[in-house]
Design a protein around this motif. Sequence first.
Motif, short mmCIF file in Angstrom:
data_model
loop_
_atom_site.label_atom_id
_atom_site.label_comp_id
_atom_site.label_asym_id
_atom_site.label_seq_id
_atom_site.Cartn_x
_atom_site.Cartn_y
_atom_site.Cartn_z
N ARG A 163 57.53 16.65 79.28
CA ARG A 163 56.46 17.54 78.89
C ARG A 163 56.40 17.91 77.48
O ARG A 163 55.28 18.14 76.95
N GLU A 164 57.40 17.71 76.79
CA GLU A 164 57.38 17.69 75.16
C GLU A 164 56.40 16.91 74.53
O GLU A 164 55.90 17.23 73.61
N THR A 165 56.55 15.49 75.11
CA THR A 165 55.58 14.44 74.40
C THR A 165 54.29 14.80 74.90
O THR A 165 53.25 14.51 73.84
N ILE A 166 54.18 15.29 76.13
CA ILE A 166 52.50 15.53 76.40
C ILE A 166 51.93 16.62 75.46
O ILE A 166 50.83 16.60 75.01
N LEU A 167 52.83 17.68 75.24
CA LEU A 167 52.18 18.93 74.40
C LEU A 167 52.30 18.54 73.13
O LEU A 167 51.18 18.97 72.39
N GLU A 168 53.02 17.55 72.46
CA GLU A 168 52.79 17.11 71.03
C GLU A 168 51.61 16.45 71.13
O GLU A 168 50.94 16.40 69.99
N ALA A 169 51.24 15.47 71.95
CA ALA A 169 50.12 14.89 71.99
C ALA A 169 48.86 15.48 72.15
O ALA A 169 47.98 15.30 71.44
N ALA A 170 48.91 16.64 73.04
CA ALA A 170 47.86 17.46 73.10
C ALA A 170 47.52 18.31 71.77
O ALA A 170 46.53 18.47 71.59
N GLU B 19 48.43 20.96 85.81
CA GLU B 19 47.23 20.75 86.99
C GLU B 19 46.02 20.50 86.69
O GLU B 19 44.94 19.89 87.11
N THR B 20 45.67 21.38 85.83
CA THR B 20 44.21 21.53 84.93
C THR B 20 44.03 21.20 83.46
O THR B 20 45.32 21.37 82.85
N ARG B 21 42.98 21.01 82.96
CA ARG B 21 42.94 20.73 81.46
C ARG B 21 42.97 22.17 80.79
O ARG B 21 43.52 22.33 79.60
N GLU B 22 42.65 23.09 81.69
CA GLU B 22 42.68 24.75 81.01
C GLU B 22 44.28 25.02 80.85
O GLU B 22 44.66 25.65 79.97
N LYS B 23 45.06 24.54 81.82
CA LYS B 23 46.66 25.01 81.91
C LYS B 23 47.19 24.09 80.66
O LYS B 23 48.10 24.69 80.13
N LEU B 24 46.69 22.88 80.49
CA LEU B 24 47.13 22.14 79.31
C LEU B 24 46.99 22.78 78.10
O LEU B 24 47.87 22.97 77.26
N ILE B 25 45.54 23.08 77.72
CA ILE B 25 45.25 23.84 76.58
C ILE B 25 46.04 24.96 76.26
O ILE B 25 46.71 25.32 75.28
N GLU B 26 46.10 25.93 77.45
CA GLU B 26 47.00 27.13 77.22
C GLU B 26 48.45 26.80 76.88
O GLU B 26 49.07 27.76 76.12
N ALA B 27 48.88 25.91 77.66
CA ALA B 27 50.57 25.42 77.36
C ALA B 27 50.69 24.94 75.84
O ALA B 27 51.46 25.32 75.19
N THR B 28 49.62 24.31 75.45
CA THR B 28 49.56 23.61 74.13
C THR B 28 49.56 24.83 72.93
O THR B 28 50.26 24.75 72.26
#
Length: 222
Positions: A16-23, A56-65
Amino acid sequence: MEAKVKRRVRDPAATRETILEAASNLLAKDGLEGVSLSAVAHLAGVNRGTAYQHFETREKLIEATIQWVSDKLFHAVFGDPETIGERRVEEVDVARLTDRLCDFAMENPEICRVWLQQVLASPDPSQDPFWREYCGSLRRFAATDLSQPGVDAEVLSVLNLAGVFFWPILVRAHAADDRERSELTRRFSHEILRLSMYGSMDSRAFPQVEERLRKGMRVAAS
């Protein structure tokens, strides 16, 4: 006898940390338009299915980032959130706090700029931990005897953070090396402190402005 292949132990938190850093890197480089689960998964070195398991969604990824960047900011400037309740605003080392904020902004200029834009555009900026603590600290400070009268903590927060987060963009375009960037960071930190301490206008030379400000403070207090 064939050697057994050692299976890699999965670490969901690290993934999860790796994904957030990439985002965050994509967000800083290409803005919101450049962030997709597929692009982030590719940059993070994970398959798209794994990315979807975490977001689950792009929007949730951006919010989490944005939240992830806020947490990084919080720790860099204020330290451990668990200790915030123990800290009295009167005892904060304002110069060191300003230096930490300016240093983080210089190291992460694009991320900070995107974070500020997203937070201020949100329906309720107070939901963001860093904004809540930064603006809240100024509000608590304004209520003490250490403050000048009539401070608008929310407006001052926006002015400070906008300046701190946009200055590095100019610096990186003109500074020749790390030494020069460091010098320009200190310049900005110095000016923030100088403005906070002394302002920029001699009230004796601007009586009409002084009267306007006094009227505004009386209205705010009523």
